[in-house]
Design a protein around this motif. Structure first.
Motif, PDB file in Angstrom:
ATOM      1  N   GLN A  93     -10.832  15.022 -22.417  1.00 11.64           N
ATOM      2  CA  GLN A  93      -9.956  15.842 -21.777  1.00 11.64           C
ATOM      3  C   GLN A  93     -10.813  16.449 -20.467  1.00 11.64           C
ATOM      4  OE1 GLN A  93      -6.882  17.824 -23.185  1.00 11.64           O
ATOM      5  NE2 GLN A  93      -6.344  16.239 -24.443  1.00 11.64           N
ATOM      6  N   TRP A 152      -1.232  18.762 -16.688  1.00 10.19           N
ATOM      7  CA  TRP A 152      -2.609  19.037 -17.616  1.00 10.19           C
ATOM      8  C   TRP A 152      -2.658  17.337 -17.639  1.00 10.19           C
ATOM      9  CZ3 TRP A 152      -3.340  22.206 -22.635  1.00 10.19           C
ATOM     10  CH2 TRP A 152      -4.696  21.892 -23.206  1.00 10.19           C
ATOM     11  N   ALA A 204      -9.273  29.346 -21.396  1.00  6.60           N
ATOM     12  CA  ALA A 204     -10.379  29.363 -22.078  1.00  6.60           C
ATOM     13  C   ALA A 204     -10.015  30.759 -23.246  1.00  6.60           C
ATOM     14  CB  ALA A 204     -11.542  29.842 -21.577  1.00  6.60           C
ATOM     15  N   PHE A 211      -4.943  21.295 -14.588  1.00  7.76           N
ATOM     16  CA  PHE A 211      -5.021  22.379 -15.554  1.00  7.76           C
ATOM     17  C   PHE A 211      -5.455  21.793 -16.887  1.00  7.76           C
ATOM     18  CE2 PHE A 211      -3.583  24.470 -19.388  1.00  7.76           C
ATOM     19  CZ  PHE A 211      -3.769  25.777 -19.283  1.00  7.76           C
TER      20      PHE A 211
END
Ligand SMILES: CC(=O)SCCNC(=O)CCNC(=O)[C@H](O)C(C)(C)COP(=O)(O)OP(=O)(O)OC[C@H]1O[C@@H](n2cnc3c(N)ncnc32)[C@H](O)[C@@H]1OP(=O)(O)O
Ligand SMILES: CC(=O)C(=O)O
Length: 536
Positions: free
Chosen positions: A91, A48, A107, A76
């Motif tokens: 982000q 991430w 989500a 991700f």
């Protein structure tokens, strides 16, 4: 031909690292990505970026240091924050800065989570999904959308869960991945929900399962059977809480049981070696009973099994282990008979005659010794000595003997051994120091014997385990010591049992020395790692 339409997706480097006890460096992550790519995995989720600094660095280094052949690297991250323009969300910007061809967005698809965790409206959640997917697609990314808590969300509010899938697909998400985030679903439920979602939305559907009911792989297979065209999982099933679907199991099942070539068929033989390499990188011991890649996955202990395996290995194995790069192993123990001894003897390179008296005697001796506390499963060298004695009809004369020994342990925990030996007829004394008595005895034996027997210089004690045995009507209390050794490029183990641990350790050490000194090269085969050696 690889089935291009099926997406095999690894999330070891993201969801896998959410496992308690797993902390990878950037170098570790690069090494794992290379291994997965070499295996032929289609998509590798690297982490991430923007949230985890190490992951941001991973993507930066991946640009120059990763030369992926089969896999596409995936970044991700979450959809934009509520009530923030997507172009202003740092982000989302970090996802683009990772410069991967694919982005996977997580989500919310459960109304309760939108309301209580995200604290926004159902409409704004759909808007977040739509705008984030569109923004990334416009920037040239392929987008997958992980619909978090989908199965629980579907039960709670089916219409909304389906609306999340439709919204993502219409905005340009290539695949919508239904996540069993809490891992509480069962295969029949997963199959029904996946089938309904495909029917109601027409979207390309993926599956992401957690193992909280022990059904992550079964749920993944059920989803694929229901029409999912994308399966996520992790190496060895690493992951948050009870872990993720084990991608090794999933891919072997898909290739071998469903005929879906999700990795190139010829690379399937790399499965076990890949599992071994990744476990070395993570430092997490492999689960022996792991399907396909475990050391015990094709290991047979029961005598009846061994008897049938002699006729045809397929009688007790669902596949030929060679197809996944693994190997059949046979254990000798008190649960085996002549067939187990015969197969083990052949595995170790002894050409024994089927049904011979020596084999029968060796089987009986194993049973008798195991009733006294011995365990030969991981002590191939001790078993080989026993077998050799039965084949020869006597215990061969030893080139040396231990006439006296003692070990003193000092207050700091160190040990000193002294020994009196007779080596080729000549008396010798030796001393040795070590962390524990077994190491001190090992050092003393090397001091006395290495100058006379150069073959022993390569013998290294690599581990030992001690187990106290309570004793019963047939045997008094005792201690079992299992030792593991490396000698050149070979590894094997020995076992000793005595009233106390130091005596048992000496018995096992002497087995190792005798094994090396009496090992005839012409009878040897490479027995490397044939059985799991005791942990050190
Ligand atoms: C199911 C999964 O496994 S998804 C992957 C989960 N992985 C991780 O969480 C690891 C990386 N996470 C992190 O480093 C941090 O949690 C960060 C950087 C993402 C966020 O840190 P912080 O801003 O300090 O927030 P914090 O961690 O406390 O809470 C998460 C925030 O994300 C929000 N959020 C949760 N899901 C989503 C989503 N799908 N879309 C947008 N925002 C979301 C939460 O509502 C919460 O917002 P709040 O700060 O307004 O309450
Ligand atoms: C996205 C993810 O990791 C999950 O829902 O479990």
């Amino acid at each position: 031909m690889v089935q291009q339409s099926f997406q095999l997706y690894d999330t070891t480097l993201r969801d896998g690292t959410q496992m308690a006890g797993l902390a990878l460096t950037v170098d570790d992550k690069l090494a794992i990505a290379r291994s997965l790519d070499a295996l032929g995995v289609g998509f590798i989720e690297g982490g991430w970026p923007g949230a985890v600094p190490k992951d941001t660095e991973f993507f930066r280094r991946a640009r120059t240091e990763l030369d992926l052949r089969a896999a596409l690297l995936t970044a991700f991250g979450a959809t934009r924050r509520p009530d923030v323009a997507v172009s202003q969300d740092p982000q989302v910007r970090a996802l683009l800065q990772a410069e991967t061809p694919v982005v996977t967005l997580v989500a919310k698809s459960h109304t309760g989570h939108v309301d209580r965790a995200l604290r926004t409206t159902l409409a704004e959640n759909l808007a977040m999904i739509r705008s984030t997917v569109q923004h990334l697609v416009l920037a040239g990314r392929r987008v997958f959308l992980d619909a978090e808590h989908y199965f629980d969300g579907y039960v709670s509010n089916r219409e909304y869960a389906l609306e999340v899938v439709r919204t993502a697909a219409e905005a340009g998400a290539e695949t919508v991945v239904l996540c069993d985030t809490n891992g509480g679903s069962l295969p029949e439920e997963v199959k029904a929900v996946v089938a309904d979602t495909i029917a109601m939305t027409g979207a390309a559907i993926g599956i992401h399962c957690h193992d909280d009911t022990g059904c992550a792989v079964a749920n993944t297979m059920a989803a694929v059977d229901a029409g999912a065209v994308h399966a996520q999982g992790t190496a060895h099933g690493y992951g948050e809480r009870c872990g993720n679907a084990n991608l090794f199991t999933v891919m072997a099942n898909l290739v071998l049981k469903r005929g879906r070539e999700v990795i190139p068929l010829e690379r399937l033989v790399e499965l076990e070696p890949t599992g071994r390499v990744i476990a070395e990188v993570t430092g997490i011991p492999r689960v022996p009973a792991a399907p396909y890649v475990g050391t015990a996955a094709f290991t047979h202990k029961a005598g009846l099994h061994a008897s049938a395996l002699r006729v045809d290995p397929g009688l007790y194995q669902h596949i030929d282990p060679a197809r996944v790069g693994n190997a059949m192993r046979v254990l000798v123990s008190d649960m085996g008979g002549r067939s187990s001894v015969e197969l083990k003897a052949r595995e170790l390179g002894y050409d024994v005659a089927a049904g011979s008296d020596a084999v029968g005697r060796a089987a009986a001796r194993v049973k008798e010794l195991e009733s006294r506390g011995y365990s030969f499963e991981s002590a191939d060298a001790s078993f080989a000595l026993l077998l050799r004695a039965e084949l020869a009809g006597h215990t061969p004369p030893a080139p040396f003997g231990v006439e006296s020994w003692q070990v003193a342990v000092d207050g700091d925990g160190g040990a000193q051994a002294s020994m009196g030996l007779r080596v080729a007829g000549t008396p010798r004394t030796a001393t040795g120091l070590g962390r524990e008595p077994v190491h001190a005895l090992d050092a003393a034996l090397h001091q006395a014997l290495d100058p006379v027997f150069p073959a022993l210089t390569g013998l290294r004690l690599t581990g030992h385990t001690v187990r106290e045995l309570a004793g019963d009507r047939t045997a008094p209390p005792s201690v079992r010591v299992l030792l593991s050794f490396r000698c050149g490029d070979r590894r094997w183990g020995t076992v000793g049992v005595d009233r106390h641990a130091t005596g048992a350790a000496l018995t096992a050490l002497l087995d190792a020395v005798h094994y090396v000194l009496s090992d005839a090269p012409e009878r040897r085969r490479d027995t490397e790692s044939l059985v799991a050696a005791p942990a050190g």
